[in-house]
Scaffold this active site. Structure first.
Site, mmCIF file in Angstrom:
data_model
loop_
_atom_site.group_PDB
_atom_site.id
_atom_site.type_symbol
_atom_site.label_atom_id
_atom_site.label_comp_id
_atom_site.label_asym_id
_atom_site.label_seq_id
_atom_site.Cartn_x
_atom_site.Cartn_y
_atom_site.Cartn_z
ATOM 1 N N CYS A 114 0.848 -1.192 0.000
ATOM 2 C CA CYS A 114 0.000 0.000 0.000
ATOM 3 C C CYS A 114 0.882 1.240 0.000
ATOM 4 O O CYS A 114 1.948 1.234 0.614
ATOM 5 C CB CYS A 114 -0.891 -0.005 1.252
ATOM 6 N N CYS A 118 -0.403 5.123 6.295
ATOM 7 C CA CYS A 118 -1.113 5.468 7.531
ATOM 8 C C CYS A 118 -0.237 4.972 8.684
ATOM 9 O O CYS A 118 0.226 3.832 8.670
ATOM 10 C CB CYS A 118 -2.488 4.795 7.566
ATOM 11 N N CYS A 121 -0.952 1.609 10.609
ATOM 12 C CA CYS A 121 -1.232 0.397 9.826
ATOM 13 C C CYS A 121 0.056 -0.307 9.441
ATOM 14 O O CYS A 121 0.956 0.298 8.869
ATOM 15 C CB CYS A 121 -2.029 0.755 8.574
ATOM 16 N N GLU A 171 -5.280 0.329 -1.157
ATOM 17 C CA GLU A 171 -6.330 1.353 -1.249
ATOM 18 C C GLU A 171 -7.099 1.101 -2.552
ATOM 19 O O GLU A 171 -6.585 1.349 -3.640
ATOM 20 C CB GLU A 171 -5.686 2.746 -1.235
ATOM 21 N N SER A 224 -12.340 5.363 6.146
ATOM 22 C CA SER A 224 -11.437 5.307 7.294
ATOM 23 C C SER A 224 -11.193 6.736 7.742
ATOM 24 O O SER A 224 -10.371 7.438 7.173
ATOM 25 C CB SER A 224 -10.131 4.630 6.885
ATOM 26 N N LEU A 225 -11.927 7.161 8.758
ATOM 27 C CA LEU A 225 -11.860 8.571 9.166
ATOM 28 C C LEU A 225 -10.748 8.764 10.192
ATOM 29 O O LEU A 225 -9.818 9.526 9.985
ATOM 30 C CB LEU A 225 -13.217 9.012 9.710
ATOM 31 N N HIS A 226 -10.897 8.118 11.342
ATOM 32 C CA HIS A 226 -9.816 8.014 12.340
ATOM 33 C C HIS A 226 -9.383 9.300 13.033
ATOM 34 O O HIS A 226 -8.493 9.270 13.895
ATOM 35 C CB HIS A 226 -8.570 7.342 11.748
ATOM 36 N N ASN A 300 -5.105 -2.576 16.646
ATOM 37 C CA ASN A 300 -4.341 -3.827 16.719
ATOM 38 C C ASN A 300 -2.864 -3.483 16.661
ATOM 39 O O ASN A 300 -2.373 -2.972 15.658
ATOM 40 C CB ASN A 300 -4.710 -4.744 15.544
ATOM 41 N N CYS A 343 -7.446 -6.409 11.324
ATOM 42 C CA CYS A 343 -7.261 -5.170 10.557
ATOM 43 C C CYS A 343 -5.851 -4.636 10.717
ATOM 44 O O CYS A 343 -5.346 -4.518 11.822
ATOM 45 C CB CYS A 343 -8.188 -4.075 11.064
HETATM 46 N N1 SAH Z 1 -7.162 1.542 2.249
HETATM 47 C C1 SAH Z 1 -8.535 1.267 2.620
HETATM 48 C C2 SAH Z 1 -8.757 -0.197 2.855
HETATM 49 C C3 SAH Z 1 -8.061 -0.758 4.082
HETATM 50 S S1 SAH Z 1 -9.304 -1.202 5.184
HETATM 51 C C4 SAH Z 1 -8.890 2.112 3.817
HETATM 52 O O1 SAH Z 1 -8.030 2.816 4.326
HETATM 53 O O2 SAH Z 1 -10.043 2.159 4.209
HETATM 54 C C5 SAH Z 1 -8.473 -1.601 6.612
HETATM 55 C C6 SAH Z 1 -9.043 -0.876 7.817
HETATM 56 O O3 SAH Z 1 -8.257 -1.234 8.963
HETATM 57 C C7 SAH Z 1 -8.919 0.633 7.662
HETATM 58 O O4 SAH Z 1 -9.996 1.267 8.287
HETATM 59 C C8 SAH Z 1 -7.649 0.881 8.430
HETATM 60 O O5 SAH Z 1 -7.527 2.221 8.793
HETATM 61 C C9 SAH Z 1 -7.790 -0.063 9.588
HETATM 62 N N2 SAH Z 1 -6.520 -0.342 10.271
HETATM 63 C C10 SAH Z 1 -5.287 -0.256 9.757
HETATM 64 N N3 SAH Z 1 -4.375 -0.588 10.669
HETATM 65 C C11 SAH Z 1 -5.033 -0.910 11.799
HETATM 66 C C12 SAH Z 1 -4.629 -1.361 13.080
HETATM 67 N N4 SAH Z 1 -3.358 -1.538 13.381
HETATM 68 N N5 SAH Z 1 -5.587 -1.601 13.978
HETATM 69 C C13 SAH Z 1 -6.884 -1.454 13.667
HETATM 70 N N6 SAH Z 1 -7.334 -1.039 12.467
HETATM 71 C C14 SAH Z 1 -6.414 -0.763 11.538
#
Ligand code: SAH
Length: 363
Positions: A114, A118, A121, A171, A224-226, A300, A343
């Site tokens: 990817c 982020c 991630c 993505e 994925s807002l966060h 996670n 995730c």
């Molecule tokens: N690129 C896309 C698809 C990935 S979906 C997106 O960003 O939406 C994977 C989801 O898991 C996303 O919401 C991502 O932000 C979340 N994610 C990534 N790393 C994570 C982690 N360590 N713990 C929990 N969620 C995580």
């Protein structure tokens, strides 16, 4: 053994018809092939009983219906199943099946690696190798159906594999054309026949492609807002520098939704970063005018990450604040943790373990 023949999987109906014409066959053959490939799931042209033997042989000489190679298949104690798949160039990606009471969801990858970076991630620490092709995206679903023996396509109400989330590695909106082509094949009523209502595409917020997704595919959207401010979001998700919150929220206001089909806002709970009561209240303001629901994801952890998971008590509090404002805000249950299928853990973890095993074997 690698199969060097081109695959017929992943072609649109028109492309399949053109392919038949190119080898001197009638275009209507595409309809028959479509049925055998996507409804029956056959992998051998000899099983296509509505096609005469000479043509079966002609097809077998020229094409393959092989799936990606299953490198490993692991099943968690909670029923979650994960496949590490290898494609013809040896690149790998993961696919995860998550059974629940009322559905079974396949989490599909769109890229190998990817480019988003982020900060929370693990996949983001790995460089992008390449986009997956339409055949490789559809191939993930077909591999899962093979694994559960779910051919021919069962009734909509009787399926283990009832839903798809484009939430694996990558993505999807940076690989729009292949993802769109694959989803159109998956949604086709004479084949795999999965309704757009059962498909959710998750994006980090590639604003220019959101409108196209709504118009062309009409699938459910997850974002994925966060974070609730540009300052925090840009820090943890660099894509926010390019497409800041105001632009993102405007694109979401324009997305085709209604109260029954809301946009899902994913929100990973990072201790002391985005998890205060004030953040929850900001979130409510931010999504005003958008049919919204939330999905709170406990972070996670992975080796080397700078973040901690918000304590469960505060995650519950955060969820309650959203709930009291009228929003559904479940806390996403971590599934398949024992097989590293959660995730943000995909592939990179398997890769790390593989390297570790290799280095131990070399000692
Ligand atoms: N690129 C896309 C698809 C990935 S979906 C997106 O960003 O939406 C994977 C989801 O898991 C996303 O919401 C991502 O932000 C979340 N994610 C990534 N790393 C994570 C982690 N360590 N713990 C929990 N969620 C995580």
């Amino acid at each position: 053994m690698e199969n060097a023949l081109p695959t017929l999987i992943g072609l649109s109906r028109d492309e399949l018809a053109a392919e038949m014409v190119a080898i001197g066959e009638k275009p209507f053959r595409a309809k028959q092939l479509w049925h055998w490939i996507y409804n029956r799931g056959v992998t051998d042209f000899a099983q296509m009983t509505t096609i005469a033997k000479p043509m079966q042989e002609k097809l077998a000489e020229r094409y393959t219906l092989a799936r990606p190679t299953v490198v490993t298949e692991q099943t968690s104690t909670d029923g979650t199943r994960k496949w590490l798949l290898a494609f013809s160039d040896k690149n790998q990606a993961e696919t995860v099946y998550i059974p629940e009471d009322d559905r079974g969801t396949l989490c599909i990858s769109s890229q190998v690696g990817c480019t988003l970076t982020c900060q929370f991630c693990h996949t983001g620490t790995q460089l992008l190798v390449r986009n997956l092709g339409a055949a490789e995206i559809v191939g993930q679903f077909m591999t899962a159906r093979d694994s559960y023996g779910e051919w021919p396509t069962p009734d909509d109400t009787k399926r283990l594999l009832s839903n798809i989330v484009m939430m694996g590695m990558g993505e999807p909106l940076f690989n729009y054309d292949n993802v769109a082509k694959a989803l159109k094949i998956i949604m086709d009523g004479e084949g795999i026949s999965l309704s757009k209502r059962r498909i959710t595409l998750s994006t980090a917020g590639v604003v220019p492609m959101i409108r196209k997704t709504g118009e062309e595919l009409g699938v459910n959207l997850a974002v994925s807002l966060h974070a609730t401010t540009d300052e925090v979001r840009s820090r943890i998700m660099p894509i926010n520098n390019k497409y800041p919150l105001a632009e993102l929220m405007q694109a979401l206001r324009d997305y085709p939704t209604n109260n029954a089909r809301r946009i899902t806002f994913e929100y990973v709970m990072l201790k002391d970063v985005n998890d205060s009561d004030a953040d929850a209240r900001n979130l409510i303001k931010l999504v005003k005018d958008i049919p919204a629901k939330f999905n709170l994801i406990p972070f996670n952890k992975w080796p080397g990450s700078e973040f901690e998971q918000t304590p469960m008590k505060q995650i519950k509090r955060f969820s309650d604040i959203l709930f009291e404002a009228g929003y559904s805000a479940p806390i996403r249950q971590t599934r398949g943790a024992d097989i590293l299928a959660a995730c943000g853990q995909l592939k990179s973890e398997s890769e790390r373990l593989r390297r570790l095993k290799e280095s131990q074997a070399a000692e």
